[in-house]
Design an enzyme around this catalytic site. Structure first.
Site, PDB file in Angstrom:
ATOM      1  N   LYS A 225       0.797  -1.345  -0.233  1.00  0.00           N
ATOM      2  CA  LYS A 225      -0.010  -0.113  -0.103  1.00  0.00           C
ATOM      3  C   LYS A 225       0.831   1.365  -0.102  1.00  0.00           C
ATOM      4  O   LYS A 225       0.491   2.457  -0.683  1.00  0.00           O
ATOM      5  CB  LYS A 225      -0.888   0.064   1.304  1.00  0.00           C
ATOM      6  CG  LYS A 225      -1.750   1.229   1.287  1.00  0.00           C
ATOM      7  CD  LYS A 225      -2.656   1.481  -0.048  1.00  0.00           C
ATOM      8  CE  LYS A 225      -3.592   3.009   0.044  1.00  0.00           C
ATOM      9  NZ  LYS A 225      -4.278   3.034   1.321  1.00  0.00           N
ATOM     10  N   CYS A 279      -3.180   9.985   1.740  1.00  0.00           N
ATOM     11  CA  CYS A 279      -2.419   8.885   1.284  1.00  0.00           C
ATOM     12  C   CYS A 279      -1.063   9.322   0.683  1.00  0.00           C
ATOM     13  O   CYS A 279      -0.153   9.313   1.082  1.00  0.00           O
ATOM     14  CB  CYS A 279      -3.398   8.211   0.260  1.00  0.00           C
ATOM     15  SG  CYS A 279      -4.817   7.206   1.020  1.00  0.00           S
TER      16      CYS A 279
END
Length: 424
Positions: A225, A279
């Site tokens: 991720k 993110c």
């Protein structure tokens, strides 16, 4: 009636949860809701009483297309309820924030205090055979820490460690504005501390995920991720660095990229005022913190993107200096187009810096009703029409659809700094 019924029979509902989702923000709320609409009995947990009350009334506290419909359906079905404390469940999902702390040298270190607090709160409720899933984007090794924190809290409370508790990291891959679609259709990773944990997590997400779910270990899932967002960050940094070079050499960066992308193996991204969101602007720092000597390119990319707002501020101040009484309008505050998400937004940073420089600042953000705390008392939230009428320096920071009608003619007699290359 639904809320009253829940309050009356809460002890019965909480003893039969299939899932307990901790954190009801941009990730936790859609996840909890979609599980509930697929027949799972879900308790959503958030530390904010206001958030809990809002969700239990079938409403939402964040802006996302169709999320209000999903939450209302989940609550009305009786399968989704919210509370400020967790309760027993078959599966616990941690979807709490993982921010960072800024260090004196400009680097960022991950702050796992929310994950630790959420994990420790599970101690009175875990049972044999439970599955604990970390969804929060986290540094490598965090899933192992979740296991250690839970076991330490059980010991501290004098509780017996239940056997066969499984742990996994299952990161989300969803984009604000398309969350519900991508939650279902994007591939996922199930990374367990054991193969059994991976398999069980995969089976759980197959409840709603129609794409492939790949099995791996927790550390690989955690780094996967982070890698996805670091890859994006490096490529955006290339485009942002090009824009700085073009400014120096008096070249139109948008035209340059358009022509360079005619090469069959070149696909340069578009520059902007920086990089925002929880993110891409955060995750690369988790890799840098874990391997600072090796992550040289990723750190440089972060520094390029973090510097870009300062460059924009300098451009605006230079334009404002050409006016005896400058009024600056900042078009857009969100970190990307057509959402209300202001987390790590370079637009907010730029707007705040301009106000701190003593410039009168008008902020236009059609997706929010109030200014973020960093701008309260420093800027004025106005409509696009008001801003265009009053300002003589305009900064386009976000390419919202609401700004799509603007053309060069709209800026006659005004200075324009277009950080998105939208005004032609």
């Amino acid at each position: 009636p639904l809320v009253h019924s829940y309050a009356k029979h809460a002890h019965l509902f909480l003893s039969m949860n299939d899932l307990c989702v901790l954190g009801l923000g941009y990730i936790g709320l859609p996840t909890a809701s979609i599980f509930a609409t697929k027949g799972k009995r879900v308790l959503g947990v958030d530390i904010s009483p206001t958030v809990v009350e809002t969700i239990n009334s079938g409403k939402i506290h964040i802006q996302e297309p169709d999320l209000d419909v999903l939450v209302r359906a989940a609550v009305q079905s009786g399968n989704l309820r919210a509370a400020t404390v967790p309760a027993s469940a078959e599966v616990f999902i941690l979807a709490v924030p993982t921010p960072f702390d800024v260090q004196p040298d400009g680097s960022r270190l991950p702050d796992l205090s929310y994950v630790e607090a959420a994990t420790r709160s599970l101690a009175p409720h875990v049972r044999a055979g439970n599955l604990v899933i970390l969804e929060s984007t986290s540094p490598v090794g965090t899933t192992e820490k979740v296991k250690a924190w839970l076991e330490a809290e059980l010991a501290r409370c004098g509780l017996v460690l239940p056997p066969d508790i499984l742990y996994a990291h299952c990161p989300e891959r969803i984009l604000p504005g398309q969350m519900l679609k991508e939650l279902v259709s994007n591939d996922r990773i199930a990374g367990g501390l054991t193969p059994a944990a991976s398999v069980r997590a995969k089976a759980l997400y197959e409840t709603f995920c129609t794409a492939q779910i790949f099995l791996t270990d927790a550390r690989t899932a955690e780094l996967a991720k982070l890698t996805e967002n670091a890859f994006r960050d490096v490529n955006i940094a290339f485009a942002n660095e090009l824009s700085l070079i073009c400014d120096r050499l008096k070249i139109d960066v948008w035209e340059l990229i358009r022509l360079a992308n005619r090469h069959p193996r070149v696909k340069i991204l578009q520059p902007g005022p920086g990089v925002g969101g929880h993110c891409i602007a955060v995750d690369p720092w988790f890799i840098v913190a874990a391997a600072p000597a090796e992550a040289r390119l990723m750190r440089t990319a972060r520094e390029v993107n973090d510097h870009k707002p300062h460059h924009v501020v300098a451009q605006v101040r230079a334009a404002a200096a050409q006016h005896a009484e400058p009024v600056v309008a900042c078009l857009g505050l969100a970190f990307k187009a057509n959402v209300d998400d202001l987390r790590e937004s370079p637009a907010v940073e730029i707007t705040a810096a301009l106000a701190a420089a003593g410039l009168p600042v008008l902020a236009v953000e059609p997706h929010v009703r109030t200014l973020p705390p960093s701008l309260v008392g420093k800027a004025k939230l106005v409509s696009l029409e008001e801003a265009m009428a009053a300002a003589n320096v305009i900064v386009l920071l976000v390419d919202h659809r609401a700004f799509g009608s603007l053309t060069l003619a709209s800026f006659a007699g005004k200075a324009l700094i277009d950080t998105r290359g939208q005004i032609r």
